[in-house]
Scaffold this active site. Structure first.
Site, PDB file in Angstrom:
ATOM      1  N   GLY A  35      43.679  41.256  54.175  1.00  0.00           N
ATOM      2  CA  GLY A  35      43.845  42.637  53.713  1.00  0.00           C
ATOM      3  C   GLY A  35      42.938  43.586  54.463  1.00  0.00           C
ATOM      4  O   GLY A  35      41.974  43.173  55.106  1.00  0.00           O
ATOM      5  N   ARG A  44      45.094  55.799  47.462  1.00  0.00           N
ATOM      6  CA  ARG A  44      45.335  54.432  47.007  1.00  0.00           C
ATOM      7  C   ARG A  44      46.711  53.953  47.473  1.00  0.00           C
ATOM      8  O   ARG A  44      46.880  52.790  47.875  1.00  0.00           O
ATOM      9  CB  ARG A  44      45.245  54.412  45.471  1.00  0.00           C
ATOM     10  CG  ARG A  44      44.928  53.054  44.896  1.00  0.00           C
ATOM     11  CD  ARG A  44      44.565  53.119  43.431  1.00  0.00           C
ATOM     12  NE  ARG A  44      44.946  51.873  42.797  1.00  0.00           N
ATOM     13  CZ  ARG A  44      46.170  51.573  42.403  1.00  0.00           C
ATOM     14  NH1 ARG A  44      47.148  52.437  42.528  1.00  0.00           N
ATOM     15  NH2 ARG A  44      46.428  50.391  41.851  1.00  0.00           N
ATOM     16  N   SER A  67      44.551  38.663  47.302  1.00  0.00           N
ATOM     17  CA  SER A  67      44.187  40.023  47.729  1.00  0.00           C
ATOM     18  C   SER A  67      44.475  41.027  46.612  1.00  0.00           C
ATOM     19  O   SER A  67      45.477  40.920  45.908  1.00  0.00           O
ATOM     20  CB  SER A  67      44.989  40.416  48.975  1.00  0.00           C
ATOM     21  OG  SER A  67      44.747  39.501  50.025  1.00  0.00           O
ATOM     22  N   ASP A 109      39.409  36.754  34.412  1.00  0.00           N
ATOM     23  CA  ASP A 109      39.172  37.547  33.210  1.00  0.00           C
ATOM     24  C   ASP A 109      39.269  36.637  31.981  1.00  0.00           C
ATOM     25  O   ASP A 109      38.459  36.732  31.046  1.00  0.00           O
ATOM     26  CB  ASP A 109      40.201  38.679  33.115  1.00  0.00           C
ATOM     27  CG  ASP A 109      40.316  39.447  34.424  1.00  0.00           C
ATOM     28  OD1 ASP A 109      39.662  40.490  34.559  1.00  0.00           O
ATOM     29  OD2 ASP A 109      41.032  38.980  35.339  1.00  0.00           O
ATOM     30  N   ARG A 131      36.220  34.436  31.806  1.00  0.00           N
ATOM     31  CA  ARG A 131      35.108  35.235  31.345  1.00  0.00           C
ATOM     32  C   ARG A 131      35.193  35.466  29.830  1.00  0.00           C
ATOM     33  O   ARG A 131      34.192  35.377  29.118  1.00  0.00           O
ATOM     34  CB  ARG A 131      35.144  36.580  32.079  1.00  0.00           C
ATOM     35  CG  ARG A 131      34.055  37.529  31.739  1.00  0.00           C
ATOM     36  CD  ARG A 131      32.752  37.066  32.312  1.00  0.00           C
ATOM     37  NE  ARG A 131      31.681  37.983  31.944  1.00  0.00           N
ATOM     38  CZ  ARG A 131      30.419  37.639  31.875  1.00  0.00           C
ATOM     39  NH1 ARG A 131      30.034  36.410  32.135  1.00  0.00           N
ATOM     40  NH2 ARG A 131      29.503  38.512  31.532  1.00  0.00           N
ATOM     41  N   HIS A 146      45.529  42.546  36.358  1.00  0.00           N
ATOM     42  CA  HIS A 146      44.127  42.239  36.667  1.00  0.00           C
ATOM     43  C   HIS A 146      43.502  43.564  37.073  1.00  0.00           C
ATOM     44  O   HIS A 146      43.554  43.956  38.239  1.00  0.00           O
ATOM     45  CB  HIS A 146      44.045  41.203  37.791  1.00  0.00           C
ATOM     46  CG  HIS A 146      42.653  41.014  38.329  1.00  0.00           C
ATOM     47  ND1 HIS A 146      41.586  40.658  37.544  1.00  0.00           N
ATOM     48  CD2 HIS A 146      42.149  41.141  39.587  1.00  0.00           C
ATOM     49  CE1 HIS A 146      40.490  40.568  38.284  1.00  0.00           C
ATOM     50  NE2 HIS A 146      40.809  40.869  39.521  1.00  0.00           N
TER      51      HIS A 146
END
Lengths: 310, 310, 310, 310
Positions: free
Chosen positions: D76, D85, D116, D145, D148, D172
């Site tokens: 990337g 963006r 990526s 996530d 975690r 995500h």
């Protein structure tokens, strides 16, 4: 077993990652003068754990090292422009004086495992500063050079590196000595086996492997600026020998009373490593060129270390 | 990797248990002429799996072996009262004729791993019956004797058996030869290291270790009637070398074109084992007593195997 | 960590083999009143080690258990012809009185792990005899029944048993209760997931799995006379949770102050296991049929244990 | 199994290091447009291997990916100053168009594993570009996530994260949804267990854990500039499920035909992962706030992906 790591840069954190991923330690504590860095590394490694093991990974101050059985010292300062090698060494010695004092205040019974370069000199300095018995101050030494030597031999022969036995002796650096004369495949002579499998060790093969071992780090530094995965795993390997009291033969650095006529110098030879640190030294039988090379390497290290004011 | 096991007695099931506990195979299939026994062993081992790995363990008929990469042959009949050793061998050869035919019909590309005793003779018989290339018919041979030799040396020296390298050669049985002359600690001479660590190899030490290696099985059989955990783990070790294509040096049995002057005989020397089975033989350099012992062992095996009618 | 095993039969030795093969203990010590058997099992397991780990395996007298963190009790006598179940229990209680006294004399701080059947009653007897806090006297309980329940559910759904969560509660025996009402796949309801993957839990599926869990041992005993690999691995799994202080949720047996209205009885519910033994009990929410079944199971155990004279 | 890694930066190399250290792949091949970087990373990781496994680690061109079963895409470009963006996404899409074409030319049967960021959008783009069935294009999604979330719950309760089951769903990124309503300890309700162990899930606890999950990456990026160890191990965990065909339940991203009313969008829900890639989706039962959150997350991703010109 609890393992402390002082210095949360790439080497320290790669060692912590390997320990966590393999579940070799029940607890890993990272300490760094940049506390935000220690926290970030600990968190990043901790995220790897739920998939794979039950190691607890945390950042802490020195007091968090209490109860650690092994503490990796991977701290250090970088060379300033125009600074002499000796001046750099003296600044690093000063850093270690602080670090070792702080570490021993809370973990007086820990084994110290030195990863900062020049590793042999830092090992000897640490032993002096700490006043610990030499067998509890271990430098990573040539553990990686030895691994590399075996890998390249194994690849040449088509045999697992874990069945190839050979050592890199002396300094972890330019003066190191590849002990070709006693290299073995299993318990058998390298030369015999190389001939049997049709891949003899010609002068060219030997020079290529020698170059591959000596210049591996330079090649990596050229491509990515630093080496850390290999040494991280090497530190984890030493800790495995200690944690499980394995009495493994590893080439690590340690202050040695006398080696090829040079007294009181830290360098690598094969040594037996277990729960008490280094348990025995195993001095290999060498041909005279190797012996001379090792003596030269030992004297060079000895001179360096004597030039430093602590 | 799928592993088949023909013969669900204690040796076959101990191997299956070790494979499952360590997750070395994705699937283990047990076949036995006593199908209830195969089912019971498969179920008992399968109960061990949810704690530790994801190996699937099942009992099946021969057709269930289709797709297996390695098949352990641990079948065989027991000696009848008054039966001669030769008559027993011929009955076992007959059993293997059936078994090997059934196995190759569904898994023609599998590596065959022979665990039935006398293992060297059964290996040679299997190679003949199967017509497979010799490197795909592997007997467990002296893998366990070698492990035992290293354990006892390691215990004597206070060094990890994994850092001791030495081999038991020839027959897995009374004529086997402990190759003391090339035993090493790491890459270093056993005698040197033993002296350095203050545990020299005296005649007494040597005799004790020799006895410990040779009579280990008898001691176990006296106490529990049979040996199986050690050989089960040994078989798992050979399969690990194959599954991960490790090119490991292991002392296993295999029909060898010529060894110390004896032609076409199955016995153990160090050999490189990987995904293709045996990749290379590594003939050790021996002192004359060892060489004579190995030749005697080879001739004894050769004579035995030639006396059997297939 | 040092692990002791009293009773070197198939269950004790299978546990020792699993511990050694996985390297979960640094030392395993086997004790048996038949010392030759203990020696034979220790030797056979020790032969498995050089391939795979660095566990030291030895046979010893009780004094050899000094320093053990966990001691497996797998001893016991067999039923005599015509002997009542109660008479057998009393003879086994007498054996345990001796064993526990001998064990605590040398290892007063060890966690006791009971594997002898009827395991819930032997756990309660051991706790009484020993006077230890209940959380340090752990019975293997339904750890295997739970594993079996998950395996069968996983196989039905095509999902890893390690992602299926469900418990078998109460007695390790005929009165045990499969807690279907709170079974989950990951954190999701079993019924929902079973519908989503097109493998609903019909009455037939439920009856088949129920039967598979309850009668697994009978099937194995029919084929091979006894069960040992599954329970050996189950004991190793409990020891892993203790050795690495994992705080794992496992269904094990332990004297519980009160359960569904029954006081002071040993049986299995999910419990958190770590370095201190059992750390917490986790009482599941049950539908009324399950609750009634569990109460019946608890009362049955309570009555049994009260009928025994110690 | 052979694993390819395209993109030899810190994420790709941390994944390669974890795979090598745990021996999960027989071969790891690194490809990068900066070939010197790929060589340096491969060498550094290869030095870790001789201690621990037998994985072969090499740098190569795309052609070296032939035969890979899984290929991690960790390539990337970075955001330019002032770049929107969307513009960044379009540049990254262009990079992936090249990469995926090169990869599929030599390894048309590989499973693609996207690392990526933004991972959900890159997963959807990759599926479109490649034309592969959706189950063979897997994004790492919320695997970290979720890990975690479990760690923080486990720490709060004093229970192993491996016994806690809960999921982070959707993107995500900032719109992700913590599925508190179906969180479990073993198969038991989180709220019940939290009450039983005396650590109830108060609003404060919930907010703290929510924040810990959402902002973990920011904290790490603040301290060290990037995250890589956690995601490296997460990628290795997904590959373990594929390599051993484990049918594990993991929260990974994948183009899903319909989710909470949104069609054809890549995001994370629990999915069963095995040798064929994603085998089944497991849609959790949600309370309405969670369902709304997930729908919002799905729409946001859907809008993003539709705005990109390929």
């Amino acid at each position: 077993m609890k393992v402390g790591i002082v210095g949360a840069g790439m080497v320290g954190s790669s060692a912590g990652y390997a320990l966590a991923v393999m579940g070799l330690a029940s607890s890993v504590v990272l300490v760094d003068q940049n506390h935000d860095l220690a926290v970030a590394q600990a968190e990043d490694i901790a995220h790897a754990v739920p998939f794979l093991s039950s190691t607890i990974v945390e950042a802490a101050d020195y007091v968090g090292l209490a109860g650690a059985s092994v503490i990796i010292l991977a701290a250090g300062v970088s060379q300033k422009p125009g600074e002499s090698r000796l001046a750099l060494l003296e600044r690093n010695a000063a850093v270690f004086k602080d670090v070792v004092g702080n570490v021993l205040a809370v973990a007086p019974d820990a084994i110290l495992l030195i990863a900062s370069n020049p590793v042999d000199i830092m090992t000897q300095i640490t032993q002096r500063i700490s006043g610990l018995p030499a067998n509890r101050v271990i430098g990573s030494g040539t553990i990686l050079d030895t691994a590399r030597f075996r890998s390249l031999l194994g690849r040449h022969l088509g045999i697992s590196p874990q069945s190839v036995h050979s050592y890199v002796l002396g300094e972890h650096g330019d003066s190191e000595v590849l002990a070709w004369s006693n290299a073995k495949v299993g318990s058998l002579s390298l030369a015999d086996i190389a001939a049997q499998v049709g891949s003899p060790i010609t002068e060219h093969v030997r020079a290529t492997i020698d170059d591959g071992v000596r210049n591996a780090a330079y090649k990596i530094i050229k491509g990515k600026g630093a080496t850390y995965y290999g040494i991280g795993a090497g530190l984890a390997r030493i800790i495995k020998a200690i944690a499980r009291d394995q009495h493994d033969v590893l080439t690590v650095s340690c202050v040695t009373p006398e080696i090829v006529g040079v007294k009181d110098v830290a360098l690598s030879i094969p040594r037996v490593v277990g729960a008490q640190g280094i348990e025995t030294d195993l001095m290999p039988d060498l041909v005279s060129a190797e012996r001379d090379g090792l003596e030269k390497s030992a004297r060079l290290l000895k001179n360096s270390v004597e030039s430093i004011r602590l």
